[in-house]
Structure formats: structure tokens, C-alpha cells
Design an enzyme around this catalytic site. Structure first.
Site, short mmCIF file in Angstrom:
data_model
loop_
_atom_site.label_atom_id
_atom_site.label_comp_id
_atom_site.label_asym_id
_atom_site.label_seq_id
_atom_site.Cartn_x
_atom_site.Cartn_y
_atom_site.Cartn_z
N ASP A 1 67.23 85.01 22.09
CA ASP A 1 66.74 85.12 23.48
C ASP A 1 67.71 84.42 24.43
O ASP A 1 67.93 84.87 25.57
CB ASP A 1 65.36 84.47 23.61
CG ASP A 1 64.37 85.08 22.63
OD1 ASP A 1 64.51 86.27 22.31
OD2 ASP A 1 63.46 84.35 22.19
N GLY B 1 77.89 85.59 14.97
CA GLY B 1 78.22 85.71 16.40
C GLY B 1 77.47 86.85 17.07
O GLY B 1 76.28 87.05 16.81
O1 LIG Z 1 56.55 88.13 16.77
P1 LIG Z 1 57.65 88.48 17.74
O2 LIG Z 1 57.10 88.82 19.10
O3 LIG Z 1 58.60 89.50 17.21
O4 LIG Z 1 58.55 87.18 17.92
C1 LIG Z 1 58.00 86.05 18.55
C2 LIG Z 1 58.90 84.86 18.36
O5 LIG Z 1 59.13 84.56 16.98
O6 LIG Z 1 60.16 85.14 18.93
C3 LIG Z 1 60.59 84.05 19.72
C4 LIG Z 1 61.99 83.69 19.36
O7 LIG Z 1 62.84 84.78 19.61
C5 LIG Z 1 59.61 82.92 19.47
O8 LIG Z 1 59.48 82.17 20.65
C6 LIG Z 1 58.36 83.63 19.08
O9 LIG Z 1 57.49 82.89 18.28
#
Ligand SMILES: O=P(O)(O)OC[C@@]1(O)O[C@H](CO)[C@@H](O)[C@@H]1O
Length: 302
Positions: free
Chosen positions: A246, A219
Site C-alpha cells: 500500500d 522490488g
Molecule cells: O483482506 P484484504 O482486504 O485482502 O487485505 C487486508 C489487509 O491485510 O491488507 C492491508 C495491508 O495491505 C492490511 O492493513 C489489512 O489487514
């Protein structure tokens, strides 16, 4: 309006194969898709799916950068990217026989002077909340985040790597670490919900007003200036976790920008992420931030 800055965007390639991965032979996929990704870009896509006002900026280049701009236009996400010569990276998630493998490229080398253009872009849009999300490409350091965060009269919401969070001089109104990032930022080993609360409070004391900790299938937790709130994940059939964190941040910021309570922000965060893990890839077009809000249970922790 919430402006998102993704310093190191990605085209997210998601591939499904029925058997497990094996070295030394060609294996064939049973499904594949491309999505525009990178943490800030995902937050903007989710905000548009909620019908909220947002602009996505960051650094894009080459054919992959072109794909991202076209794809975001398809999603009705306004963009204002700063261009670079090298192509934006391609990140790959493989779902093979029930396992999820993820390979992220480091991204193109960028010249640190590009930060001036990002600041000018942010100032042009004059957002209420400025979100910086994801890794930094080679060439940029946490100094870039400090410069951008302090260049305007906006509230700052950060989802950057734990090691970089602790290097910042400028605090932030909101941060969203996952457990790995919390451990990296605080040195606390997280094996329980109490450990997570301890680490999130330690992070908060480093200059962050609110800490939203995403805890995967456990969670999420929100540490506010007044209290620590915990909400277990909803019981759904998760097929893909890319973008789940995200979507949580998008849900919380959506509620925060409207002046809703911290309880509502955490419930919205959990409601949205439970919808996003049910689909492949980081994008979801039909999202109702409040659809499952009444199903989310909350605890206030001492
Ligand atoms: O390599 P980073 O910048 O840490 O993470 C990038 C990433 O893995 O995070 C997102 C999901 O949270 C994806 O859209 C993207 O590929």
C-alpha cells in the site's frame, strides 16, 4: 485530491511472541498494537504522512469501525465512511520466532445497495484520482467496483484481488497487483523478473494503463504505455511487511497525481516501502516520500 475507498476495512492487530506458535497451550505476547487498516485506508494514511490531500471512505461499523475513525482522526486523515450495522473485521498478524503469520477475517455481510451510498460519497468529494483497495466484503462483487469506477470523471487506481480484476468491464489508469494477484489474474506462473514482466504486460492488455507490480523483497515493476521499468528493493532491515504494498501504491500515486515521470513514480514507490517495512504495523508517521529516491536503481526492460 486522492479519495480512497476501502470496501472491507480492518483493525490490524499485530502481536509479537518470542517462541514459535504451538497448538494446545496458552502463549504470551511480548508486544502488541492495533492500527487502522485495509488497503485504501493505508494509502490515505501514507498520503497524509507525505502531506498530500486525501479523504478515506469505505464501509465501517461497530466498535472496530469507531476505532478506525478515531485512529484516522489522530493521523489527521479526513474520513467520510458509510456505516453498516455489523462490526468491521479484525485482522491479525503474529510475529513468532522470525515467522510472520497473517489471519484475515472475511468481513461483515453487506447489502449491495450500500454501493449507492459509496458512489454518492465519492461524487460529493469529486476527486482527481479514486483509489479502490482491498478485498470485497461478503455481499459485494466486482460489479460494485465497476459501478464506482464509472460513476465520475476521475482517474481510477485499483488494488483489488486478481480474480476480481479480470472480471471488470471498466478499465483503470493504474493497478497495483502483487505477484499472487498477477498470477491469479493472468494464469502466468511467476518465478523470475521476466515472468513478472510478462504477467504485468498481459494484465495491462486487459484494459489497464499502468501496472505497478509489487514483488516483495525483489522490488517493484512498472509497466507503462511506453515501457517496462524494474527497480530492485533497497537493502533494509525489514521487520514487518504489512502495508508495504500500500505504501508503494501511495508513493506512485503521489508522484502520478503531481504529473511526475513514471521513473520518479517507481523510485518514490520503492523509497516509501523501504521505510514502511522497517516498522511494525501498516502505519508510519514520519515518512518522506523522497528520502531514499537517489538510492533506487532503475532498469528499462525490453
Ligand atoms: O483482506 P484484504 O482486504 O485482502 O487485505 C487486508 C489487509 O491485510 O491488507 C492491508 C495491508 O495491505 C492490511 O492493513 C489489512 O489487514
Amino acid at each position: 485530491m486522492i479519495l480512497t475507498i476501502t470496501p472491507n476495512p480492518a483493525v490490524d492487530q499485530t502481536v509479537q511472541i518470542e517462541e514459535d506458535l504451538e497448538a494446545g497451550r496458552v502463549q504470551r505476547s511480548t508486544g502488541a498494537q492495533f492500527d487502522s487498516g485495509g488497503n485504501g485506508i493505508n494509502v490515505s494514511q501514507f498520503l497524509r504522512a507525505f502531506d498530500a490531500e486525501t479523504v478515506a471512505t469505505g464501509i465501517t461499523g461497530g466498535f472496530t469501525g469507531y476505532f478506525i475513525e478515531q485512529d484516522l482522526a489522530d493521523y489527521d486523515v479526513p474520513t467520510d465512511f458509510v456505516g453498516t450495522d455489523e462490526p468491521t473485521r479484525l485482522n491479525t498478524t503474529i510475529h513468532a520466532a522470525g515467522n510472520e503469520y497473517k489471519l484475515n477475517q472475511s468481513g461483515p455481510d453487506v447489502d449491495p445497495s450500500i454501493v449507492d451510498d459509496i458512489i454518492a460519497t465519492a461524487q460529493d468529494h469529486d476527486p482527481d484520482v479514486l483509489n479502490i483497495g482491498g478485498s470485497l466484503p461478503p455481499g459485494l462483487s466486482s460489479d460494485a467496483v465497476d459501478r464506482i469506477a464509472s460513476a465520475g470523471d476521475w482517474e481510477t487506481a485499483l488494488d483489488i484481488h486478481g480474480e476480481q480484476l479480470v472480471e471488470l468491464d471498466h478499465g483503470a489508469e493504474y493497478v497495483k497487483p502483487n505477484e499472487v494477484e498477477l498470477e491469479a489474474a493472468t494464469g502466468v506462473d511467476i518465478d523470475s523478473i521476466d515472468d513478472c514482466a510478462q504477467a504485468a504486460r498481459e494484465l495491462q492488455s486487459m484494459g489497464f494503463e499502468r501496472v505497478l507490480a509489487s514483488m516483495g523483497s525483489e522490488g517493484a515493476m512498472l509497466v507503462t504505455p511506453e515501457e517496462t521499468l524494474y527497480a530492485p528493493a533497497l537493502d533494509v532491515d525489514a521487520v514487518d511487511t504489512v502495508g508495504a504494498g500500500d505504501s508503494m501504491f501511495a508513493g506512485a500515486l503521489w508522484a502520478y497525481e503531481q504529473g511526475r515521470s513514471d521513473e520518479d513514480a517507481l523510485k518514490t514507490a520503492v523509497s516509501v516501502s523501504s521505510q514502511v517495512v522497517e516498522v511494525h504495523g501498516p502505519s508510519a508517521r514520519d515518512l518522506d516520500p523522497e528520502a531514499r529516491i537517489d538510492d533506487v536503481r532503475l532498469w528499462s526492460m525490453r
